[in-house]
Design a protein around this motif. Structure first.
Motif, PDB file in Angstrom:
ATOM      1  N   THR A  51      17.392  31.475 -59.938  1.00 28.41           N
ATOM      2  CA  THR A  51      18.681  30.822 -59.674  1.00 28.41           C
ATOM      3  C   THR A  51      19.807  31.827 -59.904  1.00 28.41           C
ATOM      4  O   THR A  51      19.646  32.817 -60.629  1.00 28.41           O
ATOM      5  CB  THR A  51      18.898  29.610 -60.591  1.00 28.41           C
ATOM      6  N   ALA A  52      20.954  31.532 -59.304  1.00 32.39           N
ATOM      7  CA  ALA A  52      22.112  32.417 -59.464  1.00 32.39           C
ATOM      8  C   ALA A  52      22.553  32.459 -60.922  1.00 32.39           C
ATOM      9  O   ALA A  52      22.836  33.528 -61.472  1.00 32.39           O
ATOM     10  CB  ALA A  52      23.248  31.951 -58.564  1.00 32.39           C
ATOM     11  N   GLU A  62      27.624  36.158 -58.615  1.00 32.18           N
ATOM     12  CA  GLU A  62      27.130  34.782 -58.458  1.00 32.18           C
ATOM     13  C   GLU A  62      27.413  34.249 -57.055  1.00 32.18           C
ATOM     14  O   GLU A  62      26.584  33.570 -56.450  1.00 32.18           O
ATOM     15  CB  GLU A  62      27.776  33.877 -59.507  1.00 32.18           C
ATOM     16  N   GLU A  86      14.047  30.536 -48.697  1.00 38.17           N
ATOM     17  CA  GLU A  86      13.915  29.534 -49.768  1.00 38.17           C
ATOM     18  C   GLU A  86      12.471  29.258 -50.181  1.00 38.17           C
ATOM     19  O   GLU A  86      12.167  29.229 -51.376  1.00 38.17           O
ATOM     20  CB  GLU A  86      14.631  28.248 -49.365  1.00 38.17           C
ATOM     21  N   TRP A 116      24.880  35.909 -54.684  1.00 41.80           N
ATOM     22  CA  TRP A 116      23.490  35.974 -55.157  1.00 41.80           C
ATOM     23  C   TRP A 116      22.514  35.722 -54.018  1.00 41.80           C
ATOM     24  O   TRP A 116      21.470  36.374 -53.915  1.00 41.80           O
ATOM     25  CB  TRP A 116      23.287  34.959 -56.281  1.00 41.80           C
ATOM     26  N   ARG A 117      22.866  34.795 -53.139  1.00 42.73           N
ATOM     27  CA  ARG A 117      21.979  34.513 -52.000  1.00 42.73           C
ATOM     28  C   ARG A 117      21.804  35.751 -51.126  1.00 42.73           C
ATOM     29  O   ARG A 117      20.707  36.016 -50.618  1.00 42.73           O
ATOM     30  CB  ARG A 117      22.537  33.365 -51.155  1.00 42.73           C
ATOM     31  N   CYS A 152      10.557  35.858 -57.083  1.00 41.00           N
ATOM     32  CA  CYS A 152      11.205  36.064 -58.392  1.00 41.00           C
ATOM     33  C   CYS A 152      10.176  36.141 -59.516  1.00 41.00           C
ATOM     34  O   CYS A 152      10.325  36.928 -60.452  1.00 41.00           O
ATOM     35  CB  CYS A 152      12.216  34.953 -58.647  1.00 41.00           C
ATOM     36  N   GLU A 183      10.820  31.427 -55.128  1.00 35.73           N
ATOM     37  CA  GLU A 183      10.237  31.280 -56.463  1.00 35.73           C
ATOM     38  C   GLU A 183       9.092  32.261 -56.679  1.00 35.73           C
ATOM     39  O   GLU A 183       8.990  32.899 -57.725  1.00 35.73           O
ATOM     40  CB  GLU A 183       9.746  29.844 -56.661  1.00 35.73           C
TER      41      GLU A 183
END
Length: 1006
Positions: free
Chosen positions: A519-520, A822, A504, A825-826, A511, A508
């Motif tokens: 985000t998903a 979705e 986590e 996604w994690r 990405c 950011e």
């Protein structure tokens, strides 16, 4: 002392191109005005601006002697100063005040005690996981920059690193040795003792790679695992030591011979040996698992070949069986001529036809042909391996990586009945609440038919069942659904993933770096939007797209276009350049580039210190030259003066490894990117990857027969920039789909040339690879020859396209499952960030994410993302002829490079004379480094020739240069110069007699 060139410590390059001063050392008007306010003379102004620009680039104040004249001249011109003006701060107090002003402007603090404390803390923390001094210095540099502290001198950082690293390593060594106890230390030290008639020690055996998976070597490898496991529990000894440290310590031990290592400090010696033993135990398990997989694959290949042979002779066998059957029926016919004797005559007819066993075998063969069922033939080829395979699974500790452990349950069932000799055994236990046959439901229909018999309900044919179990065990080892505890390559790869809590904070930033929403929902919108836009674009332009037609069945077809021909001016220019290129030898090219670029500074001993050998440039140049042309040290020493075979071998084995070769290659790539002529060929934003087969010795686990290339060997996999230079290279097995390694090479490329568009051949693509490329911000655009056979997926089941709808097949089918993406996604982000942080190899992941990874949820989401991304690539490929031309040009470029590198590696007729996979890859990288040195030198010579032609009045354009290539060979002497003075020397007369031997006793051949 550590070589400064191997670190990120800011310094001026040996060669500073015209671009560097323009980009980094051009003062702005505001900076000039700021400096003028603080100086009163042109000399002081010059000195202050020069110091400011150097500090901005380097976070330190270099001495005047360090600054290249090209930089000094550039700043002088920018300030409009006379050619005789020299930078001079004036009094020492003024120089100190100038530095203070620059630090204040840049927001940098000058506090050397604090800087040393920050660096010491960073080095001490990093030394727990890293061992290479340049890496530790780089970590310290990062922390100093983050703290806005002026950098200490390099010598200061180097001395701190040496002291702290030695202290941390000593603590680790002491802790490991204490855990081993007296007996453990004694067993490990005994590894250096020679034994056997060959005078080799067990230490040498630890460094040897596994041999090819013959039955004998399979059994020997299992015995070897027993021997090294008996030496001690290395996992307990090394508990708490970072895997990277263990790997570095093991590498240092492996680089030595027994005599050299015996002279180490006893504590360090034992600890290094323990690390080498630990990696050897893991490798032995991996090698056994690999041997199992290869033996199973080889046996199944024989079964398939037998089936094919049966197909060829099927008619004859069928006719013979029918004839026998007709005879049996005639004898058994109740209305026959001899009732009561029919059964005996029928039996006699069967015996005349070869007997019941032979007839049943023929029936089984024909049955296999009609059912396309090679599985019923496989047990014939597993007989020899059966005992070793059962012995193997008792030595390897296996575990399922998902809740579905049905294959392992079946394996345990087979082991329970291993000693039985009856043909049928009970079915394995049912899975959870499943039915009677649920324990074999993991198998295909063919396998279930092969192992079951309606006449034996609740039973399975033992021989077929054992083969089936080992087949699926090998398959699930390859897909990662079963892991080897204590292994490395075959360990549970999912345990290396960062937890979501660890991911986590990094999400950011990751990405943002790869250009994806964090985000998903954003990720889905990005993928779906791209998918919809590509389909709409192709549909809208379909009527104007004269190259594309779509059949009623939905198969796309593209008209072939002729490739562009080179302009006459470019051909004339190429011929003129070829005539004027100066003659060079390969060795002179290697030596000249070493002086210019200093690529040899990346080599050195495993300790990370500067080499203590005499004249390292001379020895490293010879090592790269001989390795690059593919001749061994002993053969090379026959033709070279000034170095012995032993010295050359020592340099190759102890001072050059794969990591250092990658760094040297990146050094040359960076220098090549600074050349102006490279701009005519590309901007470095695209790369093409492709493999070429290289023959190797076959007594190893990497050598395989290639269906694609033919012959036995491995694949040299190259990544070639659009500027022609090789960014990276790998050596991979023939049996591996090349796409598995595609992304790994891109991520491992440490040069400043970082492409974003990736081209490959058909072998360089699969749906998981498309997904992984997207996760790392790469635009994968391969040349897909079989695009007609691929499925085009819809972004939405509701959309209907007027012109291209047939591409997507039946409406309502082949629709991307966005909800699945979705939901997981994690998982995608967790895998990508773990790879980015070095916790997981992308090649390991791709090897496990195969089409038969039926239990793997990560495979399913990677496949779904890849389906969308590949569909977009296909749609773009069909819509854009210019894109197709770029893809073709890029893949042609890498194929040309393959031929160029093979021309350079002419030694030993191109065969890599090593069985060690690491040495094989090292030779491929030495060849890549040599190729890049030649490319770099060719580019320099080409520019010199072009300057001369322009001076003669040639009107040369960048476009004409773009049609050329730096893969020029005609002016290069690969073989060197031979002395001719011996030709005129008349030798003494030869003597044909050998009177010292009595040849009258020799018998004549019959």
């Amino acid at each position: 002392m550590t070589s400064i060139e191997r670190t990120a410590y800011p310094q001026f390059k040996r060669l500073t191109s015209a671009r560097v001063p323009h980009v980094f050392f051009t003062p702005t008007a505001e900076e000039s005005a700021w400096a003028q306010e603080r100086t009163s003379s042109p000399q002081a102004l010059f000195a202050l601006v020069l110091a400011l620009k150097c500090f901005q680039k380097m976070a330190r104040f270099p001495s005047r002697q360090e600054i290249p004249e090209v930089v000094v001249d550039h700043v002088r011109r920018c300030l409009a100063l006379g050619p005789d003006t020299e930078p001079d701060h004036g009094a020492g107090r003024t120089a100190k005040w100038h530095r203070k002003q620059i630090r204040a402007r840049q927001g940098v603090i000058y506090d050397q005690p604090r800087a040393r404390a920050v660096a010491a803390k960073a080095i001490a923390e990093a030394a727990l996981a890293k061992n290479n001094p340049p890496d530790l210095i780089n970590v310290a540099l990062e922390r100093l920059v983050e703290a806005s502290l002026e950098l200490p001198g390099f010598t200061t950082l180097d001395e701190m690193t040496a002291t702290i690293r030695a202290r941390v390593n000593t603590e680790i060594f002491t802790r490991v040795v204490e855990r081993m106890g007296p007996q453990g230390r004694q067993r490990v030290q005994a590894l250096l003792t020679t034994m056997g008639p060959d005078g080799r020690s067990m230490f040498n055996r630890l460094k040897k790679p596994a041999q090819r998976p013959t039955w004998t070597r399979f059994a020997a490898q299992a015995k070897y695992l027993d021997e090294i496991d008996a030496l001690g529990d290395t996992g307990a000894w090394l508990d708490g030591v970072a895997p990277t440290k263990i790997a570095d310590f093991a590498g240092e031990a492996a680089a030595q011979d027994a005599d050299t290592l015996s002279r180490y400090d006893p504590v360090k010696q034992v600890a290094l040996l323990a690390c080498l033993l630990h990696t050897a135990r893991m490798q032995a398990r991996d090698d056994l698992a690999e041997m199992l997989c290869k033996r199973v694959a080889a046996n199944l290949k024989k079964a398939k070949a037998a089936l094919e042979e049966i197909r060829q002779r099927q008619r004859t066998v069928s006719e013979r069986l029918i004839g026998t059957y007709r005879t049996v029926l005639e004898h058994l016919d109740p209305e026959g001529s001899a009732p009561g004797e029919g059964a005996a005559r029928a039996v006699a007819a069967v015996h005349r036809a070869g007997g019941f066993d032979a007839q049943l075998a023929d029936i089984e063969s024909v049955s296999a042909f009609h059912g396309d069922n090679y599985e019923v033939l496989a047990h014939r080829f597993f007989k020899k391996d059966r005992a070793v395979m059962f012995d193997l699974v008792t030595k390897l500790e296996l575990k399922a990586t998902s809740r579905d452990d049905s294959v392992l349950v079946a394996l345990e069932h087979a082991r329970t009945h291993e000693a039985k000799r009856r043909d049928f055994i009970p079915l394995p236990p049912p899975v959870s609440a499943g039915g009677l046959e649920s324990g074999i439901m993991f198998a295909s229909g063919n396998w279930r038919r092969a192992i079951t018999d309606r006449r034996q309900p609740g039973m399975v044919a033992r021989r077929h069942f054992e083969v089936m179990v080992f087949t699926y065990l090998a398959e699930e080892l390859r897909t990662g659904d079963i892991a080897v505890i204590g292994g490395s390559e075959y360990a549970d790869w999912s345990t290396n993933l960062l937890s979501w809590a660890e991911c986590e904070p990094l999400l950011e930033g990751f990405c943002a770096q790869v250009g994806l929403p964090p985000t998903a929902v954003g990720f889905i919108e990005h993928l779906r939007g791209t998918h919809l836009a590509a389909a709409a674009h192709l549909d809208a332009g379909y009527e104007d797209n004269t190259d594309l037609t779509i059949t009623e069945e939905g198969a796309p077809a593209l008209k072939r276009r002729r490739g562009p021909t080179a302009p006459k001016a470019a051909e004339d220019l190429a011929a003129a350049i070829a005539r004027r290129m100066p003659e060079r030898s390969l060795l002179s090219i290697v030596a000249r580039t070493a002086h210019w670029l200093g690529w040899h500074h990346h080599f050195g001993p495993a300790s990370g210190s500067d080499p203590k050998i005499k004249d390292p440039l001379f020895r490293y140049s010879l090592a790269v030259f001989t390795g690059g042309i593919n001749i061994g040290p002993y053969e090379a020493a026959k033709h070279l003066t000034g170095i012995s075979a032993r010295e050359l071998s020592m340099v190759r084995n102890r001072h050059i490894d794969i990591t250092k070769l990658n760094a040297a290659i990146a050094c040359v790539v960076n220098a090549f990117a600074e050349l102006d002529v490279a701009k005519a060929w590309g901007d470095g934003s695209a790369v093409a990857a492709d493999g070429t087969q290289v023959e190797i010795y076959i007594d190893n686990l990497l050598a395989e027969t290639s269906i694609r290339y033919g012959g036995v060997g491995g694949i040299a996999y190259h990544y070639i920039s659009d500027t022609y230079v090789a960014l990276f290279s790998r050596f991979i097995p023939c049996g591996v789909w090349e796409a598995v390694h595609l992304i790994e090479g891109l991520l491992a490329n440490t040069s400043q040339v970082q492409p974003t568009t990736v081209h490959a051949d058909t072998q360089g693509q699969s749906t998981p690879v498309f997904a992984l490329a997207t996760l790392f911000g790469f635009d994968l655009m391969p040349r897909i020859r079989n695009f007609k056979d691929l499925t085009f997926f819809r972004a939405s089941s509701q959309l209907v396209y007027p012109h291209i709808d047939e591409l997507f097949g039946e409406r309502g089918r082949n629709v991307i499952d966005w909800e699945l993406i979705e939901r997981h996604w994690r998982d995608l982000m967790q895998v990508a960030i773990s790879i980015s942080e070095g916790r997981l190899s992308s090649a390991t992941l791709m090897r496990r994410l195969r089409s038969n990874s039926r239990k793997n949820r990560i495979y399913k989401v990677f496949r779904e993302v890849g389906r969308s991304v590949r569909t977009v690539a296909l749609l773009r490929y069909l819509a854009d002829p210019a894109l197709r031309a770029r893809v073709t040009a890029a893949t042609n470029k890498v194929e040309t490079y393959n031929a160029f590198s093979q021309w350079l590696g002419f030694g030993n007729t191109g065969v890599i004379a090593h069985n060690d996979p690491e040495e094989q890859e090292k030779l491929i990288k030495l060849n890549t480094l040599l190729a890049n040195l030649v490319i770099f030198h060719n580019a320099l010579d080409l520019m010199d020739v072009v300057r001369g032609l322009i001076a003669e009045g040639w009107p040369i354009t960048a476009e004409e240069l773009g049609a050329l290539s730096p893969y020029l060979r005609a002016h290069i002497s690969r073989f060197g110069a031979y002395a001719t003075d011996e030709i005129g020397v008349r030798p003494a007369a030869f003597n044909p007699e050998l009177t010292e031997i009595d040849f009258t006793t020799v018998g004549l051949a019959a």
